[in-house]
Scaffold this active site. Structure first.
Site, PDB file in Angstrom:
ATOM      1  CG  ASN A  82       6.365   6.081  -5.180  1.00  0.00           C
ATOM      2  OD1 ASN A  82       6.633   7.228  -4.815  1.00  0.00           O
ATOM      3  ND2 ASN A  82       5.221   5.477  -4.873  1.00  0.00           N
ATOM      4  CD1 TRP A  83      13.127   7.114  -4.672  1.00  0.00           C
ATOM      5  CD2 TRP A  83      13.971   9.195  -4.631  1.00  0.00           C
ATOM      6  NE1 TRP A  83      14.369   7.078  -5.259  1.00  0.00           N
ATOM      7  CE2 TRP A  83      14.907   8.339  -5.246  1.00  0.00           C
ATOM      8  CE3 TRP A  83      14.277  10.550  -4.500  1.00  0.00           C
ATOM      9  CZ2 TRP A  83      16.134   8.794  -5.728  1.00  0.00           C
ATOM     10  CZ3 TRP A  83      15.498  11.008  -4.978  1.00  0.00           C
ATOM     11  CH2 TRP A  83      16.416  10.142  -5.584  1.00  0.00           C
ATOM     12  CE  LYS A  84       5.754   3.905  -1.676  1.00  0.00           C
ATOM     13  NZ  LYS A  84       5.071   2.789  -1.052  1.00  0.00           N
ATOM     14  CD  GLU A 117       2.066   4.460  -0.025  1.00  0.00           C
ATOM     15  OE1 GLU A 117       2.711   5.458  -0.406  1.00  0.00           O
ATOM     16  OE2 GLU A 117       2.589   3.347   0.155  1.00  0.00           O
ATOM     17  CD  GLU A 126       2.374   0.309  -6.858  1.00  0.00           C
ATOM     18  OE1 GLU A 126       3.603   0.158  -6.832  1.00  0.00           O
ATOM     19  OE2 GLU A 126       1.801   1.260  -6.291  1.00  0.00           O
ATOM     20  CB  SER A 154       7.184  -6.069  -1.075  1.00  0.00           C
ATOM     21  OG  SER A 154       6.474  -5.436  -0.015  1.00  0.00           O
ATOM     22  N   GLY A 187       4.906  -2.068   0.765  1.00  0.00           N
ATOM     23  CA  GLY A 187       5.622  -1.738   1.993  1.00  0.00           C
ATOM     24  C   GLY A 187       5.523  -2.807   3.062  1.00  0.00           C
ATOM     25  CG  HIS A 207       0.803   5.159  -4.785  1.00  0.00           C
ATOM     26  ND1 HIS A 207       0.585   4.771  -3.484  1.00  0.00           N
ATOM     27  CD2 HIS A 207       1.870   4.441  -5.223  1.00  0.00           C
ATOM     28  CE1 HIS A 207       1.498   3.869  -3.146  1.00  0.00           C
ATOM     29  NE2 HIS A 207       2.282   3.653  -4.184  1.00  0.00           N
TER      30      HIS A 207
HETATM   31  P1  PGA Z   1       7.072  -0.776  -1.959  1.00  0.00           P
HETATM   32  O1  PGA Z   1       6.137   0.365  -2.612  1.00  0.00           O
HETATM   33  O2  PGA Z   1       8.018  -1.218  -3.037  1.00  0.00           O
HETATM   34  O3  PGA Z   1       7.757  -0.102  -0.813  1.00  0.00           O
HETATM   35  O4  PGA Z   1       6.169  -1.889  -1.547  1.00  0.00           O
HETATM   36  C1  PGA Z   1       5.692   0.260  -3.934  1.00  0.00           C
HETATM   37  C2  PGA Z   1       4.810   1.430  -4.267  1.00  0.00           C
HETATM   38  O5  PGA Z   1       4.025   1.844  -3.408  1.00  0.00           O
HETATM   39  O6  PGA Z   1       4.863   1.982  -5.382  1.00  0.00           O
END
Ligand code: PGA
Length: 263
Positions: free
Chosen positions: A9-11, A97, A169, A215, A175, A95
């Site tokens: 997931n490159w966000k 976020e 998650e 993470s 993150g 997700h």
């Molecule tokens: P992260 O993100 O590996 O940077 O914690 C995971 C995600 O949000 O899918």
């Protein structure tokens, strides 16, 4: 045997100028038998990543990070599922976020899931609790609620046929550099399958891949993949680093081989 999947997931990272090259570099470093690889770049990089991978490594799938819950209409700046056909074959929905930034509810996420499946795309549904919810002992109840809210109106058979994947998650692990333990993630994967059984999944959710996300790195991936109930990872920050992806997918390859998927 369930697939072993590593999804990147490159966000909100990469641009159309550099995403294709990064995808090709990662693809070359992660050619491991039996592991399903998915790269989810920003919408505007989908075409570039698709084209770059078509020549370099067509076995790497391309995914979108989100989709709108309506089919079409007056929704400025949004992307509908039919628009993704030909650009992506997977879509992340729900997700944390997006729950946080865009106020997505379980009901909206459930509608997105339907659009993804209707378009013939493969969904990765994200669930996970906040830190306070875990500390209060409510992590499983929160995730059960998220699953019920998103899945209630869907036929299990349709979602299963679409190859739905669930990513657990924990929000406090995303993150932050603070990952869940393998044992906690495995316990949640089992709770997720029990919830699916309760929602009428005839196989008790046994065929649904459950990924861990939060993470994940090349160092801690083994902790998750040594759990039989965990089928891979949804990787954020580390997924932009070819060395990290090489290590993560190499470890996933050991699990794939142990499951007889690598032949
Ligand atoms: P992260 O993100 O590996 O940077 O914690 C995971 C995600 O949000 O899918």
């Amino acid at each position: 045997m369930r697939d072993v999947i590593v999804a990147a997931n490159w966000k909100m990272h990469t641009t159309p100028a550099d995403a294709g090259d990064l995808a090709v570099t990662i693809a070359a470093r992660t050619r491991v038998a039996g592991v399903t690889r998915v790269i989810c770049p920003p919408f505007v990089c989908l075409a570039g990543v698709r084209d770059a991978l078509a020549t370099a490594d067509p076995e790497v799938a391309v995914g979108a990070q989100n989709v709108h819950h309506e089919l079409a209409g007056a929704h400025t700046g949004e992307i509908a599922a039919p628009m993704l056909v030909g650009l992506a074959t997977w879509v992340i929905v729900g997700h944390s976020e997006r729950r946080r930034d865009a106020g997505e509810t379980d009901a909206i996420i459930g509608r997105k899931l339907g659009r993804v499946v209707d378009a013939g795309l493969r969904p990765i549904l994200c669930v996970g609790e906040q830190l306070a919810e875990r500390e209060d002992g409510r992590a499983v109840a929160v995730v059960e609620d998220q699953l019920r809210g998103a899945l209630a109106d869907h036929e299990p058979e349709r979602l299963a046929a679409a190859g739905m994947v669930i990513a657990y998650e924990p929000v406090w692990a995303i993150g932050t550099g603070r990952n869940a333990t393998g044992a906690d993630a495995a316990a949640m994967a089992e709770a997720i399958r029990a919830a699916l059984a309760g929602l009428g999944w005839s196989d008790g959710g046994d065929g649904v891949p459950v990924l861990y996300g939060g993470s994940v790195t090349s160092v801690n991936i083994g902790e998750f993949l040594s759990e039989a109930s965990i089928d891979g990872a949804l990787v954020g920050g580390a997924s932009l680093k070819p060395d990290e992806m090489a290590g993560i997918v190499a470890r996933a390859g050991l699990t794939a081989a142990a499951r007889g998927l690598a032949a």
